[in-house]
Design an enzyme around this catalytic site. Structure first.
Site, PDB file in Angstrom:
ATOM      1  N   LYS A 102       0.794  -1.301  -0.047  1.00  0.00           N
ATOM      2  CA  LYS A 102      -0.065   0.028  -0.117  1.00  0.00           C
ATOM      3  C   LYS A 102       1.075   1.280  -0.005  1.00  0.00           C
ATOM      4  CE  LYS A 102      -3.223  -0.243   2.989  1.00  0.00           C
ATOM      5  NZ  LYS A 102      -3.909  -0.251   4.083  1.00  0.00           N
ATOM      6  N   LYS A 161       3.243  -2.236  11.182  1.00  0.00           N
ATOM      7  CA  LYS A 161       2.080  -2.411  11.851  1.00  0.00           C
ATOM      8  C   LYS A 161       2.018  -2.465  13.309  1.00  0.00           C
ATOM      9  CE  LYS A 161      -2.372  -1.580  11.056  1.00  0.00           C
ATOM     10  NZ  LYS A 161      -3.023  -0.741   9.829  1.00  0.00           N
ATOM     11  N   ASP A 164      -5.742   2.762  13.810  1.00  0.00           N
ATOM     12  CA  ASP A 164      -6.301   1.841  13.010  1.00  0.00           C
ATOM     13  C   ASP A 164      -7.694   1.476  13.783  1.00  0.00           C
ATOM     14  OD1 ASP A 164      -6.050  -0.082  10.921  1.00  0.00           O
ATOM     15  OD2 ASP A 164      -6.558  -1.418  12.537  1.00  0.00           O
ATOM     16  N   ASN A 179     -13.889   5.316  11.870  1.00  0.00           N
ATOM     17  CA  ASN A 179     -13.603   6.482  11.154  1.00  0.00           C
ATOM     18  C   ASN A 179     -13.633   6.139   9.481  1.00  0.00           C
ATOM     19  OD1 ASN A 179     -10.575   6.831   9.551  1.00  0.00           O
ATOM     20  ND2 ASN A 179     -11.341   8.611  10.937  1.00  0.00           N
TER      21      ASN A 179
HETATM   22  P1  NDP Z   1     -12.736   2.017  13.873  1.00  0.00           P
HETATM   23  O1  NDP Z   1     -12.324   1.616  15.087  1.00  0.00           O
HETATM   24  O2  NDP Z   1     -13.096   3.497  13.618  1.00  0.00           O
HETATM   25  O3  NDP Z   1     -14.063   1.433  13.323  1.00  0.00           O
HETATM   26  C1  NDP Z   1     -14.228   0.021  13.125  1.00  0.00           C
HETATM   27  C2  NDP Z   1     -15.441  -0.252  12.767  1.00  0.00           C
HETATM   28  O4  NDP Z   1     -15.683  -1.751  12.520  1.00  0.00           O
HETATM   29  C3  NDP Z   1     -16.281  -0.259  13.944  1.00  0.00           C
HETATM   30  O5  NDP Z   1     -17.735   0.175  13.590  1.00  0.00           O
HETATM   31  C4  NDP Z   1     -16.158  -1.688  14.685  1.00  0.00           C
HETATM   32  O6  NDP Z   1     -17.587  -2.025  15.472  1.00  0.00           O
HETATM   33  C5  NDP Z   1     -16.194  -2.469  13.358  1.00  0.00           C
HETATM   34  N1  NDP Z   1     -15.588  -3.515  13.672  1.00  0.00           N
HETATM   35  C6  NDP Z   1     -14.253  -3.920  13.919  1.00  0.00           C
HETATM   36  N2  NDP Z   1     -14.020  -5.102  14.274  1.00  0.00           N
HETATM   37  C7  NDP Z   1     -15.112  -5.864  13.956  1.00  0.00           C
HETATM   38  C8  NDP Z   1     -15.347  -7.174  13.885  1.00  0.00           C
HETATM   39  N3  NDP Z   1     -14.513  -7.983  14.475  1.00  0.00           N
HETATM   40  N4  NDP Z   1     -16.708  -7.490  13.630  1.00  0.00           N
HETATM   41  C9  NDP Z   1     -17.488  -6.558  13.380  1.00  0.00           C
HETATM   42  N5  NDP Z   1     -17.274  -5.225  13.138  1.00  0.00           N
HETATM   43  C10 NDP Z   1     -16.166  -5.052  13.595  1.00  0.00           C
HETATM   44  O7  NDP Z   1     -11.582   1.673  12.585  1.00  0.00           O
HETATM   45  P2  NDP Z   1     -11.239   2.250  11.049  1.00  0.00           P
HETATM   46  O8  NDP Z   1     -12.585   2.639  10.717  1.00  0.00           O
HETATM   47  O9  NDP Z   1     -10.178   3.115  11.467  1.00  0.00           O
HETATM   48  O10 NDP Z   1     -10.873   0.934  10.634  1.00  0.00           O
HETATM   49  C11 NDP Z   1     -11.693   0.081   9.754  1.00  0.00           C
HETATM   50  C12 NDP Z   1     -10.849  -0.674   8.612  1.00  0.00           C
HETATM   51  O11 NDP Z   1     -10.274   0.304   7.876  1.00  0.00           O
HETATM   52  C13 NDP Z   1      -9.777  -1.782   9.363  1.00  0.00           C
HETATM   53  O12 NDP Z   1      -9.678  -2.820   8.471  1.00  0.00           O
HETATM   54  C14 NDP Z   1      -8.627  -0.844   9.179  1.00  0.00           C
HETATM   55  O13 NDP Z   1      -7.282  -1.637   9.223  1.00  0.00           O
HETATM   56  C15 NDP Z   1      -8.796  -0.322   7.815  1.00  0.00           C
HETATM   57  N6  NDP Z   1      -8.179   1.051   7.612  1.00  0.00           N
HETATM   58  C16 NDP Z   1      -8.015   2.164   8.230  1.00  0.00           C
HETATM   59  C17 NDP Z   1      -7.430   3.099   8.154  1.00  0.00           C
HETATM   60  C18 NDP Z   1      -7.418   4.440   8.892  1.00  0.00           C
HETATM   61  O14 NDP Z   1      -6.993   5.524   8.333  1.00  0.00           O
HETATM   62  N7  NDP Z   1      -8.109   4.599  10.174  1.00  0.00           N
HETATM   63  C19 NDP Z   1      -6.458   3.169   6.817  1.00  0.00           C
HETATM   64  C20 NDP Z   1      -6.503   2.064   5.936  1.00  0.00           C
HETATM   65  C21 NDP Z   1      -7.462   0.978   6.587  1.00  0.00           C
HETATM   66  P3  NDP Z   1     -17.294  -2.008  16.730  1.00  0.00           P
HETATM   67  O15 NDP Z   1     -17.452  -0.452  17.393  1.00  0.00           O
HETATM   68  O16 NDP Z   1     -18.920  -2.750  17.468  1.00  0.00           O
HETATM   69  O17 NDP Z   1     -16.082  -2.733  17.263  1.00  0.00           O
END
Ligand code: NDP
Length: 433
Positions: A102, A114, A154, A229
């Site tokens: 990436k 990571k 993350d 996020n």
């Molecule tokens: P957040 O913690 O802000 O949000 C994660 C979301 O996904 C929450 O709604 C959470 O629900 C849900 N979630 C997490 N784990 C599970 C699970 N095992 N089963 C069901 N729902 C789940 O994280 P981000 O938005 O930052 O990250 C989301 C994805 O994006 C990840 O894969 C991350 O690696 C990827 N990513 C993030 C980046 C970033 O800039 N933040 C950059 C590139 C990729 P709940 O609150 O119930 O746990």
């Protein structure tokens, strides 16, 4: 496979990349001779450490911390920290491995790494999260730095956690080294649009794929998973571009809002109150909450998996195909299982793998590092236009490589091969290390 037995997620990620590289290796036998593949799948360094902290009741808790410094051929290690109970070495390695490619695609001269912990921030007070972050950083402080390794957020690590981590780094080192972490508050060194960048970027990438096919986001329905996020800002950009985002989810279930997600309500419920997603439905008459279940059951032409790994499997892919899905863009890392990817590609659906589609976050983090180094600050317009330009370039590079290696429009092959050639060439030129 024997050396990494039991590391299911890491093996899945590595296999997915290695399986696409045959046409590249046929052109570059020198990469094989130099042992690039064997070196690429072995992290340069892996750190596992104890994170003791005290909860509000005075009880001592112990979590496990990780930092995997995977590859620094292109620059200092860069990649987020994940705080979630499912975090283990396999998960951190899969994320670190993906990050190498990436980061190469962003052309920002950053290596891949990571980290994270099995700490679960949900239900914890601010004071508990702060104590945990301080303990985590007390160990990590010796291993990171603006020229060595630059963590970011993350899952479970957002602006609050980055603030506490930075505070402790600054206290221990007695230095204001702004570029050591990204995703900082915009008032103290954070880049504009960093919070939005991953979600916006995944939508920009989908827009580029659709434009190439003479189509658009405007007027189309989208299903989005997650409510953190990435999901929140994917929804925001879909709506700004004239699409309608119908869903959001968390680990308890999902909501469907036929009128389109109301972002104010979503941000209040998930971002400010840190409540469950069902609370959204309680406040919007046009929405309903479905406990358990999968957002992929909701008919739409666009799909944005933005929660976590392996959340979109073959069964979900079949449902989406039956409902006429046209494009899938991965906001999360590896959310689509290999079987589901195959089904989408076989059906001619435009499919954007996370290492290309969600690169906007880390790209904007690299821009944050540049601004910190120059002691400057860009405004919102400039920041978003740089992000947009980078996503166009990532799309272009991925598409061009898919053409070059004989499968135009196969963005998995395109992203993997374009990134691999960049990293492999740098490794080759730097000798056997
Ligand atoms: P957040 O913690 O802000 O949000 C994660 C979301 O996904 C929450 O709604 C959470 O629900 C849900 N979630 C997490 N784990 C599970 C699970 N095992 N089963 C069901 N729902 C789940 O994280 P981000 O938005 O930052 O990250 C989301 C994805 O994006 C990840 O894969 C991350 O690696 C990827 N990513 C993030 C980046 C970033 O800039 N933040 C950059 C590139 C990729 P709940 O609150 O119930 O746990």
């Amino acid at each position: 496979e024997t050396r990494n037995s039991g590391e299911a997620e890491f093996l899945q990620a590595a296999r997915e990349v290695l399986e696409t590289l045959a046409p590249v290796l046929a052109e570059h036998p020198e990469f094989i001779e130099a042992g690039i593949l064997e070196r690429l799948v072995e992290p340069e360094r892996q750190l596992i450490f104890r994170v003791p902290w005290t909860d509000d009741a005075g009880r001592v808790r112990v979590n496990r911390g990780f930092r995997v410094q995977f590859n620094s051929a292109l620059g200092p290690y860069k990649g987020g920290l994940r705080f979630h109970p499912t975090v283990n070495l396999s998960v951190v390695k899969f994320l670190g491995f993906e990050q190498i490619f990436k980061n190469a695609l962003t052309s920002q001269r950053i290596g891949g790494g990571k980290g994270g912990s099995d700490f679960d921030p949900s239900g914890r007070s601010d004071a508990e999260v702060m104590r945990f972050c301080q303990s985590f950083m007390t160990e990590l402080v010796h291993r990171i730095g603006e020229h060595t390794d630059i963590p970011a957020g993350d899952i479970g690590v957002g602006a609050r956690e980055i603030g506490y981590l930075f505070g402790q780094y600054r206290r221990i080192t007695q230095r204001y080294e702004a570029g050591v972490l990204t995703g900082k508050g915009v008032g103290w060194g954070g880049a504009e649009v960093r919070t939005e960048a991953t979600g916006y970027g995944a939508v920009f990438f989908a827009e580029e794929m659709l434009l190439r096919a003479g189509e658009a986001i405007e007027g189309r329905h989208a299903v989005v998973s997650g409510s953190g996020n990435v999901a929140t800002y994917a929804i925001e950009k879909i709506q700004q571009l004239g699409g309608r985002a119908l869903t959001a989810s968390d680990s308890s279930g999902y909501i469907v809002d036929e009128e389109g997600i109301d972002l104010e309500v979503l941000k209040q419920v998930k971002g400010v109150e840190r409540a469950r997603i069902s609370e959204y439905a309680a406040r919007r008459p046009s929405a309903r909450f479905v406990a358990g279940g999968s957002v992929w059951d909701v008919p739409a032409q666009l799909a944005f998996p933005c929660a976590t790994q392996n959340e979109l499997d073959a069964e979900a892919a079949r449902t989406l195909l039956k409902n006429g899905v046209r494009a899938v863009s991965e906001g999360a890392n590896m959310p689509t299982t290999p079987e589901a990817v195959e089904l989408f590609q076989g059906a001619g659906v435009l499919f954007a793998p996370g290492k290309a589609a969600n690169a906007g976050g880390v790209a904007t983090s690299a821009l944050e590092m540049s601004q910190n180094a120059a002691r400057s600050r860009w405004d919102r317009d400039k920041s978003e236009s740089r992000l947009h330009g980078i996503m166009r370039d990532v799309h272009e590079a991925s598409y061009a490589a898919s053409e070059r290696y004989g499968r135009p429009g196969d963005y998995v092959l395109g992203a993997n091969s374009a990134a691999f050639v960049t990293v492999a060439q740098a490794m080759l030129e730097q000798g056997v290390i």
